[in-house]
Design an enzyme around this catalytic site. Structure first.
Site, PDB file in Angstrom:
ATOM      1  N   ARG A   9       0.842  -1.202   0.000  1.00 16.46           N
ATOM      2  CA  ARG A   9       0.000   0.000   0.000  1.00 16.46           C
ATOM      3  C   ARG A   9       0.869   1.241   0.000  1.00 16.46           C
ATOM      4  O   ARG A   9       2.019   1.233   0.426  1.00 16.46           O
ATOM      5  CB  ARG A   9      -0.934   0.035   1.217  1.00 16.46           C
ATOM      6  CG  ARG A   9      -0.235   0.202   2.572  1.00 16.46           C
ATOM      7  CD  ARG A   9      -0.168   1.637   3.049  1.00 16.46           C
ATOM      8  NE  ARG A   9       0.628   1.809   4.255  1.00 16.46           N
ATOM      9  CZ  ARG A   9       1.914   2.115   4.269  1.00 16.46           C
ATOM     10  NH1 ARG A   9       2.579   2.246   3.137  1.00 16.46           N
ATOM     11  NH2 ARG A   9       2.563   2.275   5.409  1.00 16.46           N
ATOM     12  N   ASP A  18      -3.735   6.409  12.555  1.00 20.77           N
ATOM     13  CA  ASP A  18      -4.538   5.180  12.741  1.00 20.77           C
ATOM     14  C   ASP A  18      -4.449   4.648  14.163  1.00 20.77           C
ATOM     15  O   ASP A  18      -5.430   4.129  14.701  1.00 20.77           O
ATOM     16  CB  ASP A  18      -4.195   4.089  11.700  1.00 20.77           C
ATOM     17  CG  ASP A  18      -2.756   3.592  11.742  1.00 20.77           C
ATOM     18  OD1 ASP A  18      -1.900   4.209  12.414  1.00 20.77           O
ATOM     19  OD2 ASP A  18      -2.484   2.552  11.086  1.00 20.77           O
ATOM     20  N   ASP A 145      -2.159  -0.528   7.263  1.00 21.01           N
ATOM     21  CA  ASP A 145      -1.439  -1.258   6.219  1.00 21.01           C
ATOM     22  C   ASP A 145      -2.163  -2.554   5.869  1.00 21.01           C
ATOM     23  O   ASP A 145      -2.362  -2.890   4.698  1.00 21.01           O
ATOM     24  CB  ASP A 145      -0.015  -1.590   6.680  1.00 21.01           C
ATOM     25  CG  ASP A 145       0.753  -0.355   7.121  1.00 21.01           C
ATOM     26  OD1 ASP A 145       0.279   0.768   6.837  1.00 21.01           O
ATOM     27  OD2 ASP A 145       1.801  -0.517   7.755  1.00 21.01           O
TER      28      ASP A 145
END
Ligand code: GLA
Length: 335
Positions: A9, A18, A145
């Site tokens: 990614r 996150d 991820d």
């Protein structure tokens, strides 16, 4: 014969948000890791042309972090979380650069889980792979991820709310391309520095409550100046994710460039995860013809920068770069 493929990614914006339940905007890319082979026996044995030693992991492995060689820890983390009924014997191959910040470890975990027989929705797959990564590496990483790899959508970035775990595909403008440029600096001290940054964010949350609903006024009230800067990065970065989503929706180049520049500055000055090498690369790329926006991507401490460029613009000179396309998420097939 089983073949499982999981993409890496790149994150367009929303870094170090996150782990406090904030917003991120990654996309799965067309560089990926493939695990192929057969199920059976009670050991997972994987060979990789990129590694001198194979990963050999019994299905009842108890301490994934103690497994050697290093890359086998990620395999062991998945085995420990999944507890497959049978082992596996096969090969790993990858078009992802290893340790460059494009989530080669998340792609390996997700591909291994699918090859070993994981069944369930992309979110559950990502959560399993995230726990595997944490166990294997000791890094208290967030879910970005693994979720980007598991839930990717062709032609789209993913706006992920890491509190509700809602994934909303965001279409990318047809005339804009994503080019990832390698700083050449492999990540160092990433484990301890990542954990230290995450802990500072947790400390800020202990005073303010969840950072996703904190305001800059709240942050200004934090007494510790270092914690204030860390929290300010997170609060402003969360807002920038939706600013980039809005700019992409209307194709506003100037806004894309500005919000990416602000993200880079915040990661550099407030969160302090950039490096002089990465800063110099970002500054140089900003002046290149066709570049709309550029920023550090991922955990930082080296790794890659992400650029949005006009479709068809020539590759930036004298750099290692990948023109990447937003791709579908991980999948497995019997062949
Ligand atoms: C690493 C972590 C992710 C995320 C990024 C920074 O890639 O694995 O969970 O925290 O750093 O945005």
């Amino acid at each position: 014969m089983i073949r499982a493929l999981a993409p890496g990614r790149v994150n367009l914006i929303g870094d170090h948000t996150d782990h406090t339940g904030g917003l991120v905007l990654p996309m799965a890319i067309d560089l990926a890791t493939t695990v192929s082979g057969h199920r059976g026996k009670e050991v997972v044995t994987l060979r990789s042309p990129a590694e001198p030693e194979p990963a050999v992991v019994p299905i009842d492995v108890s301490d994934p972090a103690a497994v050697t060689p290093g890359w086998a820890r990620y395999v062991a983390g998945v085995v420990a979380e999944l507890r497959p009924e049978a082992g596996f014997s096969g090969e790993v191959s990858s078009s992802l650069p290893i340790g460059a910040g494009l989530s080669s470890s998340a792609a390996l975990e997700v591909a291994v889980a699918l090859a070993l027989g994981f069944e369930g929705p992309p979110l559950a797959l990502a959560q399993l792979a995230q726990r595997a990564e944490q166990r294997a590496s000791g890094v208290p990483c967030g879910i970005m991820d693994q979720l980007a790899s598991a839930a990717g959508v062709e032609g789209h970035a993913l706006r992920i709310d890491c509190s509700s775990l809602e994934v909303s595909p965001v279409v990318l403008p047809g005339d804009v391309e994503v080019v990832v440029v390698d700083s050449g600096q492999r990540r160092e001290l990433a484990t301890s520095a990542y954990a230290e940054r995450a802990a500072a964010c947790q400390a800020a949350q202990a005073e303010l409550g969840p950072l996703p609903s904190a305001t800059l006024g709240d942050v200004a009230g934090l007494r510790d100046p270092l914690m204030r800067r860390r929290a300010r990065h997170v609060v402003t970065e969360n807002a920038r994710v939706d600013e980039l989503v809005a700019a992409l929706a209307v194709g506003d180049r100037a806004a894309m460039g500005e919000v990416m520049a602000a993200s880079h500055a915040s990661l550099r000055d407030d969160f302090e995860v950039s490096t002089p090498v990465v800063d110099a690369l970002v500054a140089r790329l900003r002046g290149v013809d066709g570049v709309i926006g550029v920023r550090l991507t991922g955990a930082g401490f080296g790794g890659c920068v992400v650029t949005l460029v006009e479709r068809g613009a020539p590759a930036p000179p004298d750099v290692v770069a990948w023109r990447v396309r937003a791709s579908a998420g991980a999948h497995v097939e019997e062949i």
